[in-house]
Every structure is written in structure tokens, then in C-alpha cells.
Design a protein around this motif. Sequence first.
Motif, PDB file in Angstrom:
ATOM      1  N   ASN A  64      48.156 -67.543  16.928  1.00 54.50           N
ATOM      2  CA  ASN A  64      48.198 -66.615  15.796  1.00 54.50           C
ATOM      3  C   ASN A  64      49.123 -65.418  15.976  1.00 54.50           C
ATOM      4  O   ASN A  64      49.549 -64.816  15.001  1.00 54.50           O
ATOM      5  N   LEU A 209      50.522 -62.424   8.890  1.00 54.38           N
ATOM      6  CA  LEU A 209      50.721 -63.831   8.581  1.00 54.38           C
ATOM      7  C   LEU A 209      50.618 -64.598   9.897  1.00 54.38           C
ATOM      8  O   LEU A 209      51.583 -64.663  10.664  1.00 54.38           O
ATOM      9  N   THR A 212      53.325 -66.725  12.512  1.00 55.80           N
ATOM     10  CA  THR A 212      54.744 -66.498  12.198  1.00 55.80           C
ATOM     11  C   THR A 212      55.525 -65.971  13.401  1.00 55.80           C
ATOM     12  O   THR A 212      56.760 -65.921  13.352  1.00 55.80           O
ATOM     13  N   TYR A 239      60.322 -64.660   3.143  1.00 57.49           N
ATOM     14  CA  TYR A 239      59.153 -65.228   3.796  1.00 57.49           C
ATOM     15  C   TYR A 239      58.427 -66.181   2.846  1.00 57.49           C
ATOM     16  O   TYR A 239      58.605 -66.141   1.619  1.00 57.49           O
ATOM     17  N   ASP A 240      57.605 -67.039   3.416  1.00 56.21           N
ATOM     18  CA  ASP A 240      56.852 -68.028   2.641  1.00 56.21           C
ATOM     19  C   ASP A 240      55.733 -67.332   1.870  1.00 56.21           C
ATOM     20  O   ASP A 240      54.751 -66.861   2.452  1.00 56.21           O
ATOM     21  N   GLN A 241      55.876 -67.273   0.559  1.00 54.79           N
ATOM     22  CA  GLN A 241      54.891 -66.585  -0.284  1.00 54.79           C
ATOM     23  C   GLN A 241      53.519 -67.246  -0.220  1.00 54.79           C
ATOM     24  O   GLN A 241      52.495 -66.615  -0.505  1.00 54.79           O
ATOM     25  N   ASP A 242      53.478 -68.518   0.136  1.00 51.34           N
ATOM     26  CA  ASP A 242      52.212 -69.261   0.159  1.00 51.34           C
ATOM     27  C   ASP A 242      51.547 -69.237   1.529  1.00 51.34           C
ATOM     28  O   ASP A 242      50.469 -69.812   1.700  1.00 51.34           O
ATOM     29  N   HIS A 243      52.172 -68.611   2.511  1.00 54.89           N
ATOM     30  CA  HIS A 243      51.585 -68.560   3.854  1.00 54.89           C
ATOM     31  C   HIS A 243      50.284 -67.749   3.809  1.00 54.89           C
ATOM     32  O   HIS A 243      50.206 -66.704   3.181  1.00 54.89           O
ATOM     33  N   ALA A 244      49.248 -68.250   4.481  1.00 52.04           N
ATOM     34  CA  ALA A 244      47.958 -67.554   4.511  1.00 52.04           C
ATOM     35  C   ALA A 244      48.103 -66.158   5.084  1.00 52.04           C
ATOM     36  O   ALA A 244      48.825 -65.946   6.071  1.00 52.04           O
ATOM     37  N   ARG A 245      47.424 -65.194   4.476  1.00 48.29           N
ATOM     38  CA  ARG A 245      47.453 -63.809   4.944  1.00 48.29           C
ATOM     39  C   ARG A 245      46.065 -63.395   5.409  1.00 48.29           C
ATOM     40  O   ARG A 245      45.062 -63.819   4.840  1.00 48.29           O
TER      41      ARG A 245
END
Length: 338
Positions: A64, A209, A212, A239-245
Motif C-alpha cells: 500500500n 491512493l 501507487t 492519475y487514474d480517477q477510478d483508483h480506490a481512495r
Amino acid sequence: MEQQRAGARLRVILGHLGGSSARAVVAQPTSGPIAPASFHPQQFQYTLDNDVLSLEQRKFYEENGFLVIKNLVSDADIQRFRVEFEKICRGESKPEGLMVMRDVTIAKSEYIPSEKTISKVQDFQEDEELFRFCTLPEVLKYVECFTGPNIMAMHTMLINKPPDTGKKTSRHPLHQDLHYFPFRPSNLIVCAWTAMEHIDRNNGCLVVLPGTHKGPLKPHDYPQWEGGVNSMFHGIQDYDQDHARLHLVMEKGDTVFFHPLLIHGSGQNHTQGFRKAISCHFASADCHYIDVKGTSQENIEKEIVGIADKVYRTDSGLDLKDISMFRARLVKGERTNL
């Protein structure tokens, strides 16, 4: 001698800029999903062999790129940092080289000197009281798990996120801290970021994120925000807008350690109070400097040098290496490259 000259030049410049601007362990965040740890110990590349982190903690950081340690810094130490910050805000303490920053919406306000006018102080390496944070044994014990035994304090900040005025300028765009650093390797750099009070989404906690840190350093620039963006608050554009935050809800004294390639930022402060945190980026003394010219980091170097040139109306001759050399302080072990 060259290092001394660089430091002398930078002390003068940062002085001008400051006058004119602004033990329990938890291995998971407080909200959102986490990446599974599906590898063997011999595959560790982001943590070093040590007897401080458990296997599960190492796995978590490897996957992570961050690790939260609960209740690491004492209330007494945090209160001392708060008192010193308030002295700086009132002009009672003026550490050499300190850069004082203000939110873009209040930079020209007529407030009397107080915490209401200052959103951040950085480069407090000459402030004996604030710099104690960088030498706390309980902090360095964990830092060594990422950097090794020879530890340099490279960049210091006390962040005083102000109540948002409605222009959303209290946000910090998603970014990677390595964008600001001209030294490598990235895997031997870590940030220790300590909450000075309860921090949640309401007053602008950190958002990360996960995972990353395994990617490359991405190009950064100012986001196109209508309300304005604070100086040097560069952000990632693609950056990937759909990446889990994940939003890191933290209590006073909780400390998150994170990799310099981890994409992270913070939200607006919707409260009437000032959200405070203190941080230091540490690096192994075995790291080496690089030339950022011709790289994606050149824009931040030009901006910093441009500020210096504007102050002096001349060519300052500074670069990011000069700045890092000025900031760097050995806090444990032996000094080698940095």
C-alpha cells in the motif's frame, strides 16, 4: 566549501521569502479497502529487515505504500510544537531560513500576526524546538525501517490548514512528494506525518491512493481550480480517477509513514478551526543527488529559482540541490553522500 556557499545563499533567499509569504501499532487505515498481501518476505523492496515492524506491517507497507502508527508522539511534545508555532505566528520566534506561507485567499489580509494568517511553515531545521520532532527516538525507530541506520532529515513542515473561505483553496491536489526532491533512490526516502489533533474528512484529512508508490514519478503542474491554488501546490494531471481512495482519520499523536511516490493529497477544511500536522521527510544518508534538468521536475525547480530571482532581480544560481543541501541535517548514524 561549495556546500557552505550554497547554504549561505539559500539562507538569505529563504529569509526574504519567509518575510513576504507564508505505541500501539495499527497497520491499516480507518476507511476503505486495502490491497491484499500476496507475496513472500524475500520479495520485500520498500522496507528493510528490522525487529520493529511485524511481518504483517511490512506486507501492508509493501502493498500500500503507507503505514499508520497509533499514538506515537506524546501529547506533551505536540503541545510544545504548538506553543512554538504560535510564537512564530506572533513574530516572537524567527528561526533562520524558515519559510512562512499563507493561503492564497488571505495572503493580503490585514490580520494582526497570528495563526489566522499562516497556513504553513517549512524548513524549520534551525528552530531547536520544532526540529525536536525530527529527532524523537520513537519516530526514528520507525524511520530506520525504511531508510536504514544513517538518517538525514531532508524537509520539514508544520501545516496549519485554515478554514476554507468557500473558494476551496484549503485543498491540496493529489501529488507525489518525490516531485520536490532531487535525490534518489526513492525507496530509501520516507515521510513521517503526525496529526497534532483529531483529523478527519471534515477538517481535511490526508487521502491516499494505495499501491501507487509502485508506479513512476508522474508529471506535475498546477490544477485548474477556479478559486486559485496555493504557491507550489503542484498536482498530478493524469492519475487514474477510478483508483480506490482512502481517507486517513487520525487522532492526536498518530503518525503515518509513507513512500515519496505514493499519490496523496488532502481535502477542504470545512470547520472553523485550523487543522495542524507536523512532518519531516527522511532519507538514507547513502542517497545521492540528481540533476532534474530535462526531467518532469524541472518546472518546480524553475518556479523556486524564479521566486528567488524575482526577489533579487538577478540570476541567483540556485537549484534544487542547493535547497536540499541547505535543509539536510544528520539525525542518526553517519553522513555519507547527502
